[in-house]
Design a protein around this motif. Structure first.
Motif, PDB file in Angstrom:
ATOM      1  N   ASP A  87       0.803  -1.219   0.000  1.00 36.59           N
ATOM      2  CA  ASP A  87       0.000   0.000   0.000  1.00 36.59           C
ATOM      3  C   ASP A  87       0.840   1.275   0.000  1.00 36.59           C
ATOM      4  O   ASP A  87       0.419   2.295  -0.545  1.00 36.59           O
ATOM      5  CB  ASP A  87      -0.909   0.024   1.239  1.00 36.59           C
ATOM      6  CG  ASP A  87      -1.845  -1.162   1.276  1.00 36.59           C
ATOM      7  OD1 ASP A  87      -2.850  -1.131   0.542  1.00 36.59           O
ATOM      8  OD2 ASP A  87      -1.565  -2.119   2.016  1.00 36.59           O
ATOM      9  N   ILE A  88       1.999   1.210   0.635  1.00 37.06           N
ATOM     10  CA  ILE A  88       2.833   2.399   0.808  1.00 37.06           C
ATOM     11  C   ILE A  88       4.282   2.037   0.521  1.00 37.06           C
ATOM     12  O   ILE A  88       4.787   1.027   1.013  1.00 37.06           O
ATOM     13  CB  ILE A  88       2.729   2.938   2.254  1.00 37.06           C
ATOM     14  CG1 ILE A  88       1.290   3.311   2.597  1.00 37.06           C
ATOM     15  CG2 ILE A  88       3.666   4.142   2.459  1.00 37.06           C
ATOM     16  CD1 ILE A  88       1.026   3.360   4.099  1.00 37.06           C
ATOM     17  N   GLY A 135      -5.127   2.354  -4.374  1.00 35.39           N
ATOM     18  CA  GLY A 135      -4.834   3.571  -3.633  1.00 35.39           C
ATOM     19  C   GLY A 135      -3.437   3.622  -3.072  1.00 35.39           C
ATOM     20  O   GLY A 135      -3.216   4.123  -1.967  1.00 35.39           O
ATOM     21  N   GLY A 136      -2.461   3.105  -3.817  1.00 34.31           N
ATOM     22  CA  GLY A 136      -1.081   3.086  -3.348  1.00 34.31           C
ATOM     23  C   GLY A 136      -0.488   4.474  -3.222  1.00 34.31           C
ATOM     24  O   GLY A 136      -0.883   5.408  -3.924  1.00 34.31           O
ATOM     25  N   GLY A 176       0.874   7.858 -12.243  1.00 36.31           N
ATOM     26  CA  GLY A 176       0.171   7.044 -11.269  1.00 36.31           C
ATOM     27  C   GLY A 176      -1.298   7.371 -11.112  1.00 36.31           C
ATOM     28  O   GLY A 176      -2.083   6.499 -10.694  1.00 36.31           O
ATOM     29  N   ALA A 177      -1.682   8.607 -11.403  1.00 39.58           N
ATOM     30  CA  ALA A 177      -3.070   9.019 -11.152  1.00 39.58           C
ATOM     31  C   ALA A 177      -4.101   8.100 -11.809  1.00 39.58           C
ATOM     32  O   ALA A 177      -5.079   7.698 -11.155  1.00 39.58           O
ATOM     33  CB  ALA A 177      -3.278  10.469 -11.593  1.00 39.58           C
ATOM     34  N   ILE A 181      -2.516   5.632  -7.949  1.00 38.80           N
ATOM     35  CA  ILE A 181      -1.299   5.814  -7.158  1.00 38.80           C
ATOM     36  C   ILE A 181      -1.048   7.296  -6.928  1.00 38.80           C
ATOM     37  O   ILE A 181      -1.040   8.085  -7.879  1.00 38.80           O
ATOM     38  CB  ILE A 181      -0.074   5.196  -7.866  1.00 38.80           C
ATOM     39  CG1 ILE A 181      -0.259   3.687  -8.062  1.00 38.80           C
ATOM     40  CG2 ILE A 181       1.206   5.484  -7.081  1.00 38.80           C
ATOM     41  CD1 ILE A 181       0.833   3.047  -8.901  1.00 38.80           C
ATOM     42  N   ARG A 182      -0.835   7.676  -5.682  1.00 37.94           N
ATOM     43  CA  ARG A 182      -0.391   9.027  -5.357  1.00 37.94           C
ATOM     44  C   ARG A 182       1.117   9.022  -5.116  1.00 37.94           C
ATOM     45  O   ARG A 182       1.656   8.059  -4.578  1.00 37.94           O
ATOM     46  CB  ARG A 182      -1.075   9.558  -4.097  1.00 37.94           C
ATOM     47  CG  ARG A 182      -2.567   9.743  -4.231  1.00 37.94           C
ATOM     48  CD  ARG A 182      -3.158  10.498  -3.049  1.00 37.94           C
ATOM     49  NE  ARG A 182      -3.079   9.778  -1.784  1.00 37.94           N
ATOM     50  CZ  ARG A 182      -2.306  10.135  -0.747  1.00 37.94           C
ATOM     51  NH1 ARG A 182      -1.512  11.197  -0.837  1.00 37.94           N
ATOM     52  NH2 ARG A 182      -2.316   9.429   0.378  1.00 37.94           N
ATOM     53  N   ALA A 183       1.793  10.100  -5.505  1.00 44.63           N
ATOM     54  CA  ALA A 183       3.236  10.227  -5.276  1.00 44.63           C
ATOM     55  C   ALA A 183       3.534  11.623  -4.755  1.00 44.63           C
ATOM     56  O   ALA A 183       3.106  12.618  -5.341  1.00 44.63           O
ATOM     57  CB  ALA A 183       4.016   9.967  -6.561  1.00 44.63           C
TER      58      ALA A 183
END
Length: 253
Positions: A87-88, A135-136, A176-177, A181-183
């Motif tokens: 997840d993270i 939702g990584g 990622g969007a 994925i958020r970065a």
């Protein structure tokens, strides 16, 4: 254990001490299953013991050389196999050599690129398919050196790599969007860690550093990790592609 990260699997690099150890303790305290790694096996085992003594969950392996793509891939894939998800990804680990462009050897330049930029790419590339679709979150530790240079500190390689980490994070956010994925990246200023403590033993050097920090003190690892914890949580679900400066006002002065 219930918290903001309950049920999450968090991969954190460089968990042998400093900000990485603080991150392991705080993320585990918020309910995450922490998977750590470090080049220093004994230091990493100490962190695992501290997390478990505090009631948290942590595993992982050491020594791991994340500058080696095979090591990085094995660490990531083993975590995914053991826990069924990622997840993270918290890219904290780094190692640099310092000098001006006239002084720094080619070998030291390549060492810094390998151990501050390549390793971020390696872990991110191999974790990417596991982060996608659930939702990584990717958290990359950059530095204020990526935003402003120094006439005295010999930051030529360090500034280059950390500026690249900020730019890479923005690109990861765009790619990622569509995959959920958020970065994000965090750019600390001068943080008190085992690696920087020796610098403070010289009163003249300490004064020179504090003269450029409006809050007139070094930062603490918990002050970086507290922000990372928020960014990793669902409270930050609308934040991606941004860099967050944690520097006591250094960049404002």
């Amino acid at each position: 254990m219930s918290g903001r990260l309950t049920g999450k699997v968090a991969l954190i690099t460089g968990t042998g001490g400093g900000q990485g150890r603080e991150a392991a303790l705080r993320f585990a305290a918020e309910g995450a299953m922490v998977v750590g790694c470090d080049i220093d096996a004994a230091a990493n085992e100490r962190t695992i013991a501290l997390v478990r003594d505090a009631g948290g969950r942590m595993g992982g392996t050491a020594p791991v050389d994340l500058g080696d793509p095979d090591d990085a891939r094995h660490w990531v894939e083993r975590a995914a196999d053991e826990h069924g998800r990622i997840d993270i990804l918290y890219n904290n680990a780094s190692a640099a050599r310092f000098g001006t462009v006239a002084e720094l050897s080619v070998e030291d330049w390549r060492f810094t690129i390998r151990n501050e930029l390549d390793l971020v790419f390696h872990t991110t590339k191999f974790a990417w398919p596991f982060l996608a679709g659930q939702g990584g979150v990717i958290i990359n530790i950059a530095s204020v050196a990526g935003w402003g240079g120094s006439a005295h500190a010999g930051l030529v390689a360090h500034a280059a790599t950390k500026g690249a980490v900020v730019a890479l994070t923005r690109q990861l956010a765009l790619e990622g969007a569509p995959k959920g994925i958020r970065a994000v990246s965090i750019s600390p200023g001068f943080i008190l860690t085992p690696g920087t403590a020796k610098v403070l033993e010289n009163p003249a050097v300490l004064k020179g550093i504090l003269d450029h920090i409006p809050l007139n003190r070094p930062g603490q690892p918990v002050e970086v990790v507290g922000l990372a914890l928020f960014l990793a949580s669902d409270d930050a679900s609308y934040i991606t592609g941004a860099d967050f400066v944690v520097d006591g006002g250094m960049m404002a002065s």
